[in-house]
Scaffold this motif. Structure first.
Motif, mmCIF file in Angstrom:
data_model
loop_
_atom_site.group_PDB
_atom_site.id
_atom_site.type_symbol
_atom_site.label_atom_id
_atom_site.label_comp_id
_atom_site.label_asym_id
_atom_site.label_seq_id
_atom_site.Cartn_x
_atom_site.Cartn_y
_atom_site.Cartn_z
ATOM 1 N N GLU A 82 48.923 66.664 10.150
ATOM 2 C CA GLU A 82 48.241 65.655 9.345
ATOM 3 C C GLU A 82 46.930 66.188 8.766
ATOM 4 N N SER A 83 46.133 66.850 9.592
ATOM 5 C CA SER A 83 44.832 67.322 9.134
ATOM 6 C C SER A 83 44.980 68.451 8.112
ATOM 7 N N SER A 84 45.949 69.343 8.328
ATOM 8 C CA SER A 84 46.171 70.437 7.385
ATOM 9 C C SER A 84 46.621 69.909 6.028
ATOM 10 N N ALA A 85 47.532 68.928 6.049
ATOM 11 C CA ALA A 85 48.009 68.341 4.787
ATOM 12 C C ALA A 85 46.868 67.634 4.063
ATOM 13 N N TRP A 86 46.008 66.983 4.842
ATOM 14 C CA TRP A 86 44.856 66.276 4.252
ATOM 15 C C TRP A 86 43.945 67.257 3.524
ATOM 16 N N LEU A 87 43.552 68.346 4.188
ATOM 17 C CA LEU A 87 42.651 69.290 3.535
ATOM 18 C C LEU A 87 43.326 69.974 2.348
ATOM 19 N N GLU A 88 44.585 70.304 2.506
ATOM 20 C CA GLU A 88 45.301 71.004 1.438
ATOM 21 C C GLU A 88 45.424 70.135 0.191
ATOM 22 N N SER A 89 45.405 68.810 0.376
ATOM 23 C CA SER A 89 45.565 67.900 -0.755
ATOM 24 C C SER A 89 44.423 68.008 -1.766
ATOM 25 N N PHE A 90 43.287 68.558 -1.348
ATOM 26 C CA PHE A 90 42.147 68.691 -2.257
ATOM 27 C C PHE A 90 42.274 69.909 -3.173
ATOM 28 N N LYS A 91 43.203 70.801 -2.865
ATOM 29 C CA LYS A 91 43.420 72.006 -3.683
ATOM 30 C C LYS A 91 42.110 72.772 -3.905
ATOM 31 N N ALA A 92 41.385 72.936 -2.817
ATOM 32 C CA ALA A 92 40.088 73.611 -2.883
ATOM 33 C C ALA A 92 40.213 75.125 -2.893
ATOM 34 N N PHE A 93 41.387 75.650 -2.535
ATOM 35 C CA PHE A 93 41.625 77.085 -2.511
ATOM 36 C C PHE A 93 42.839 77.424 -3.371
ATOM 37 N N SER A 94 42.938 78.682 -3.770
ATOM 38 C CA SER A 94 44.150 79.155 -4.417
ATOM 39 C C SER A 94 45.293 79.130 -3.395
ATOM 40 N N PRO A 95 46.548 79.147 -3.836
ATOM 41 C CA PRO A 95 47.664 79.167 -2.872
ATOM 42 C C PRO A 95 47.557 80.305 -1.864
ATOM 43 N N LYS A 96 47.143 81.484 -2.318
ATOM 44 C CA LYS A 96 47.025 82.635 -1.418
ATOM 45 C C LYS A 96 45.930 82.412 -0.379
ATOM 46 N N ALA A 97 44.773 81.942 -0.829
ATOM 47 C CA ALA A 97 43.665 81.683 0.094
ATOM 48 C C ALA A 97 43.978 80.505 1.008
ATOM 49 N N GLN A 98 44.698 79.500 0.496
ATOM 50 C CA GLN A 98 45.075 78.355 1.318
ATOM 51 C C GLN A 98 46.007 78.785 2.449
ATOM 52 N N ASP A 99 46.927 79.694 2.137
ATOM 53 C CA ASP A 99 47.817 80.212 3.172
ATOM 54 C C ASP A 99 47.018 80.920 4.257
ATOM 55 N N ALA A 100 46.048 81.724 3.853
ATOM 56 C CA ALA A 100 45.202 82.411 4.829
ATOM 57 C C ALA A 100 44.379 81.409 5.645
ATOM 58 N N PHE A 101 43.889 80.369 4.975
ATOM 59 C CA PHE A 101 43.110 79.343 5.672
ATOM 60 C C PHE A 101 43.990 78.626 6.702
ATOM 61 N N ASN A 102 45.212 78.300 6.327
ATOM 62 C CA ASN A 102 46.122 77.619 7.253
ATOM 63 C C ASN A 102 46.388 78.468 8.493
ATOM 64 N N ARG A 103 46.463 79.782 8.306
ATOM 65 C CA ARG A 103 46.721 80.680 9.431
ATOM 66 C C ARG A 103 45.532 80.760 10.394
ATOM 67 N N CYS A 104 44.367 80.347 9.912
ATOM 68 C CA CYS A 104 43.210 80.262 10.812
ATOM 69 C C CYS A 104 43.405 79.171 11.863
ATOM 70 N N ASP A 105 44.207 78.170 11.527
ATOM 71 C CA ASP A 105 44.576 77.089 12.453
ATOM 72 C C ASP A 105 43.353 76.443 13.097
ATOM 73 N N CYS A 106 42.514 75.850 12.244
ATOM 74 C CA CYS A 106 41.306 75.181 12.740
ATOM 75 C C CYS A 106 41.636 74.066 13.727
ATOM 76 N N SER A 107 42.772 73.421 13.544
ATOM 77 C CA SER A 107 43.153 72.322 14.439
ATOM 78 C C SER A 107 43.406 72.810 15.859
ATOM 79 N N LEU A 108 43.858 74.040 16.007
ATOM 80 C CA LEU A 108 44.052 74.582 17.352
ATOM 81 C C LEU A 108 42.727 74.615 18.096
#
Length: 375
Positions: free
Chosen positions: A58-84
């Motif tokens: 839920e939290s990842s989808a929420w942040l991704e909805s703002f399209k604040a990063f390019s697809p490549k950078a967003q993928d890298a950000f998701n791999r950081c797994d802030c929710s973990l």
């Protein structure tokens, strides 16, 4: 934060410092540097909130909805797994509270990515937008404003539905302090200013953002000001903050020096002030961390008694501080933010190859890059 040079100099005699020829295209020898197990004796075990899969999605989808990063950078950000990180720091929290914690860490690292490339003026504007949004969560943001304002507004509007008044008050104050530290970091970066150890501690205690996270430990609590400000509780808070940023600085050093942005890192600070190398600096940090661990545990044993309703909440809060220290350490190795997919191997081996300096420098996109991948 003075420590004798002899303590880490003697420890270095047992440390193998080697240079190896890498086989992955580097044209220079790579130094092997030490990654110590700073929490080998820490009494708080790794625990993960059972809502992790749900709130992470839920939290990842929420942040991704703002399209604040390019697809490549967003993928890298998701791999950081802030929710973990949040679900490790809040192992027993209710679903709505741990979701807020996940949104918070996503916001925190989002801000980190943008301010890492901002000059003082831009960082100040970003801070003002975020703080105004937090103070007016029910009001629409200006259309031309930086997207961080709306991200902060939505996070806080959702969080305050289930947050105690005390936690709200402390979060606002702590987040303002965090952002002020981020602005100071931007000033230092622009001026190529390397601080001394003590002044670095003063700024890093703010820029790490840990105190904001501690306020979220109180979302379901109602601890009076005179209790939370008790010297023993404050000693535990300060020791936790320092352990968190020391641990984080070691974990992040390789990536930061590879992108030419290691000035705001205790490893660099100690190398500069004590005229040592990276391994000597890390051993100094390990020694400092051990002293902070002792300080925390002694303070925990000395927590006074008030009344049972307050005492039970204080115990929960202080346990939360210990969990946050553990969470930061484990997340550093389990996410891909600092070590790519090799984090658990790095944790097991206790050493890492130092990437060529500035290898990641010159990135055009805002946001993280995949560590260990071609750039």
């Amino acid at each position: 934060m003075d420590a004798s040079q002899s303590s880490f100099s003697m420890a270095r005699t047992a440390l193998e410092v080697v240079h190896v020829n890498a086989g992955d295209g580097y044209d220079q020898p790579l130094e092997k540097f030490f990654i110590p197990d700073l929490l080998a004796r820490w009494p708080f075990p790794r625990r993960l909130n059972h809502y992790y899969p749900k709130v992470r999605a839920e939290s990842s989808a929420w942040l991704e909805s703002f399209k604040a990063f390019s697809p490549k950078a967003q993928d890298a950000f998701n791999r950081c797994d802030c929710s973990l990180l949040s679900c490790l720091a809040h192992p027993i929290a209710k679903e709505e509270h741990v979701r807020s914690a996940c949104d918070f860490t996503n916001l925190l690292f989002f801000i980190d990515e943008y301010t890492d490339i901002s000059e003082e003026g831009e960082a100040r504007k970003q801070k003002d937008a975020v703080m105004d949004a937090l103070r007016h969560p029910h009001e629409p943001r200006p259309k031309a404003e930086w997207v961080g304002g709306e991200i902060a507004r939505q996070f806080w509007e959702r969080t305050i539905r289930n947050a105690s008044g005390q936690s709200q008050k402390r979060f606002i104050a702590a987040f303002d302090e965090f952002l002020e530290g981020v602005v100071q970091q931007a000033i230092d970066r622009s001026g190529h200013h390397i601080r001394d150890i003590q002044s670095y501690f003063d700024v890093r205690r703010k820029s790490v953002g840990a105190r904001s996270g501690f306020a979220l430990l109180e979302l379901g609590l109602d601890i009076p000001d005179e209790v939370i400000s008790h010297p023993v509780v404050q000693d535990m808070e300060m020791a936790s903050i320092d352990m968190i940023f020391l641990n984080n600085d070691i974990a992040s050093y390789n990536v930061e020096q590879a992108r030419g942005d290691e000035g705001h890192n205790i490893v660099t600070i100690v190398m500069h002030e004590l005229d040592t190398d990276v391994n000597g600096a890390i051993l100094w940090v390990a020694d400092c961390h051990a002293k902070l661990e002792t300080k925390f545990l002694e303070a925990m044993a000395a927590i006074p008694k008030w009344e049972e309703l307050i005492d039970s909440q204080v115990r929960e809060y202080c346990d939360g501080l210990g969990n946050c220290v553990r969470a930061n350490n484990d997340w550093s190795f389990e996410s891909e933010r600092y070590f790519g997919t090799d984090g658990l191997e790095v944790q097991r081996k206790g050493w890492l190859l130092l990437m060529p300096r500035d290898r990641l420098k010159g990135r055009e996109e805002i946001g993280p890059v995949l560590v260990g991948q071609p750039h």
